[in-house]
Design an enzyme around this catalytic site. Structure first.
Site, PDB file in Angstrom:
ATOM      1  CG  ASP A 110     -53.223  40.621  10.962  1.00 24.94           C
ATOM      2  OD1 ASP A 110     -53.666  40.154  12.024  1.00 24.94           O
ATOM      3  OD2 ASP A 110     -53.418  40.088   9.847  1.00 24.94           O
ATOM      4  CE  LYS A 159     -55.612  37.038  17.320  1.00 21.60           C
ATOM      5  NZ  LYS A 159     -55.493  37.492  15.926  1.00 21.60           N
ATOM      6  CG  ASP A 188     -60.365  37.308   9.126  1.00 24.95           C
ATOM      7  OD1 ASP A 188     -59.728  36.310   8.739  1.00 24.95           O
ATOM      8  OD2 ASP A 188     -59.852  38.206   9.826  1.00 24.95           O
ATOM      9  CD  GLU A 241     -57.764  39.697  13.724  1.00 22.15           C
ATOM     10  OE1 GLU A 241     -58.469  38.823  13.189  1.00 22.15           O
ATOM     11  OE2 GLU A 241     -56.937  39.449  14.617  1.00 22.15           O
TER      12      GLU A 241
HETATM   13 MG    MG Z   1     -55.981  37.083  10.652  1.00 24.87          MG
END
Ligand code: MG
Ligand code: ADP
Length: 523
Positions: free
Chosen positions: A8, A70, A193, A171
């Site tokens: 991850d 990111k 999330d 994810e």
């Molecule tokens: Mg995450």
């Protein structure tokens, strides 16, 4: 046989997992932590640091410490996301030759895939240290909302880190795999999330090992860092009011404020009130000044209420896309560190009319799902079938600046669709195809993935030539386009050169440079 790891690769924290004797397990690093900050730094004396070591020195070296890379990966330099990141990041973001965003620290220019590679390499190292053997193969996760460029760049990062990336998976889908592991029956689940830099929501249907993503949506502008920023502004305002000093002008003070804000925010998930104490935060002619402030949970909740409500709008959009009513959802699973906040949990529970599932660890579930998927890929285990979707519509720009969608968002991948195009002028010998991804009706409101010219069309009246263009999205969500002139049968091989992706030569150069550097470190 070498083992497959699941990574991850988070905006804030990264996590690596593996399947051991059929059971998924998160691999702790040598400090005993199960997650590693996605941070990279170059110290004054040129040392390169990753993870906790980079985080620990961020306050005194904020200009040369990269976090949240990111947010930038696969982005055009002039995109709003890069502009937004600039406000959050004290390090320099510069424009690369491919109009991509790059990072300049310690007098050196890095591509975003390179920075991500430092983190992936660290996760690989953590796994190798634990397993006592080299690791090559990995499944890496990305936010569901990542477009083609962001996925390709993540794959490049894997290559630079010496990994063979078996698959890029979303994810939330990974989280669903972890939840659905060894579970039978039929359920509709929602994965909410909320991480450090992104928010994702997915609606999935599971039945006896088959996971089908019905819809996915998200916001790449929204995450825990935005909560922190609200607290920082609150502290800055209060300090300006009390002391007449603007703390935003001092990079070190600002970094200390950010750290304190994040810590206070996390503490407030357990406690009703916290005290923030930052001695010697500023000074003027009258001497040093200290910041000392009490922040009750209600204050934090008031500061971020609109952000939390905003996520629920995205939830509704996703439910609508999935054609599912809020009452049809059997399980709500919370993922991401920011979902530990009581206000978030309450808002989600109220919205769905049920308490979120308690059985998964929000920090680990994504890496675990990636490890499960990795194992399924190498063992060709068909008990677990993953049907993922593309998060963004794909199409081309047509005459007049319109966007013709050829593959709608939420279509199951892999998918291939073709369409016949033609000319708009007599004797036109070439056509330009601009490939776009996004939801806007107007071409320029979408991400340009790439453009190409198909030449050599035989002279004909406008509208007569037939150019067959096919669009492919593979299981990683990565796009490729091919075009064929049906009259000549000639195929034109076209690659979409997404923003910030690297050529094989560039990747090789970076790997060699990093290897050189590793040698230098051991001196
Ligand atoms: Mg995450
Ligand atoms: P990412 O997926 O973006 O890497 P994570 O899932 O690791 O992010 O979440 C990181 C975010 O979660 C950070 O903003 C962090 O401050 C926040 N966070 C972590 N623990 C808590 C907590 N107990 N309460 C509130 N927020 C938390």
């Amino acid at each position: 046989m070498s083992r497959v790891i699941g990574i991850d690769l988070g905006t804030t924290n990264s996590c690596v997992a593996i399947l051991e004797n059929g059971q998924p397990a998160v691999i702790p690093n040598s400090g005993g932590y199960k997650t590693t900050p996605s941070m990279f730094a170059i110290t004054q004396d040129g040392k390169r640091l990753v993870g906790h070591l980079a985080k620990r020195q961020a306050v005194t070296n904020s200009k040369a410490t990269v976090h949240g890379a990111k947010r930038l990966i696969g982005r055009r330099f002039d995109s709003p996301e890069v502009e937004h990141s600039r406000e959050l990041c004290p390090y320099d973001i510069v424009e690369g030759p491919n109009e991509d965003a790059r990072i300049e620290i310690g007098g050196k220019n890095f591509t975003c895939p390179e920075i991500s590679a430092f983190i992936l390499r660290e996760m690989r190292r953590v796994a190798e240290e634990y397993l006592g053997e080299p690791v090559q193969e990995a499944v890496i996760t990305v936010p569901a909302y990542f477009n083609d460029a962001q996925r390709q760049c993540t794959k490049d990062a894997g290559k630079i880190a010496g990994l063979e990336v078996l698959r890029i998976i979303n994810e939330p889908t990974a989280a669903a795999m972890a939840y659905g592991f060894n579970r039978t029956g039929e359920e509709k689940i929602a994965i909410y999330d909320l991480g450090g830099g992104t928010f994702d929501i997915s609606i999935l249907e599971m039945s006896d090992g088959v996971i089908e993503v019905l819809a996915t949506a998200g916001n790449t502008f929204l995450g825990g860092e935005d909560f922190d920023r609200r607290i920082v502004s609150h502290l800055v305002d209060a300090f300006r009011e009390a002391e007449g000093i603007d703390l935003t002008q001092d990079a070190m003070a600002l970094q200390r404020l950010k750290d304190a804000a994040e810590k206070a925010k996390c503490d407030l998930s357990q406690r009703e009130t916290v005290e923030i104490n930052l001695p010697f935060i500023a000074s003027d002619d009258e001497g040093p000044r200290h910041l000392s402030m009490e922040v009750p949970r209600e204050t934090l909740e008031r500061l971020v209420d609109d952000i939390v409500r905003g996520t629920l709008k995205t939830v509704d959009q996703c439910l609508q896309d999935a054609n599912v009513g809020v009452g049809d959802i059997d399980q709500v699973i919370l993922v991401g560190g920011q979902s530990r906040m009581p206000l978030v949990q309450q808002a989600v529970a109220d919205h769905f009319g049920k308490r979120p599932h308690k059985g998964v660890n929000p920090d680990e579930v994504v890496a675990i799902g990636a490890a499960i998927q990795g194992e399924a890929l190498v063992s060709e285990d068909d008990n677990m079938l993953l049907l993922d979707v593309t998060p963004l519509s794909l199409g081309i720009a047509t005459f007049g600046g319109h966007f013709a969608k050829l593959i709608e968002r939420n279509t199951t991948v892999p998918v291939c669709k073709s369409h016949i195009f033609t000319t708009t002028r007599d004797n036109q010998s070439a056509v330009k195809i601009r490939v776009l991804q996004g939801e806007g009706d107007i071409a320029q409101d979408n991400d340009l993935l790439g453009e190409f010219v198909l030449g050599g069309i035989r002279p004909a009246r406008k509208g007569e030539p037939e150019i067959d263009v096919s669009f492919d999205i593979d299981a990683n969500g990565i796009v490729s386009v091919a075009a064929r002139d049906t009259a000549t049968g000639k195929e034109q091989s076209i690659t979409v050169n997404a923003t910030g992706t690297l050529s094989d030569d560039e990747i090789q150069n970076i790997i060699e440079e990093q290897e050189l550097y590793e040698v230098a470190l051991k001196e």
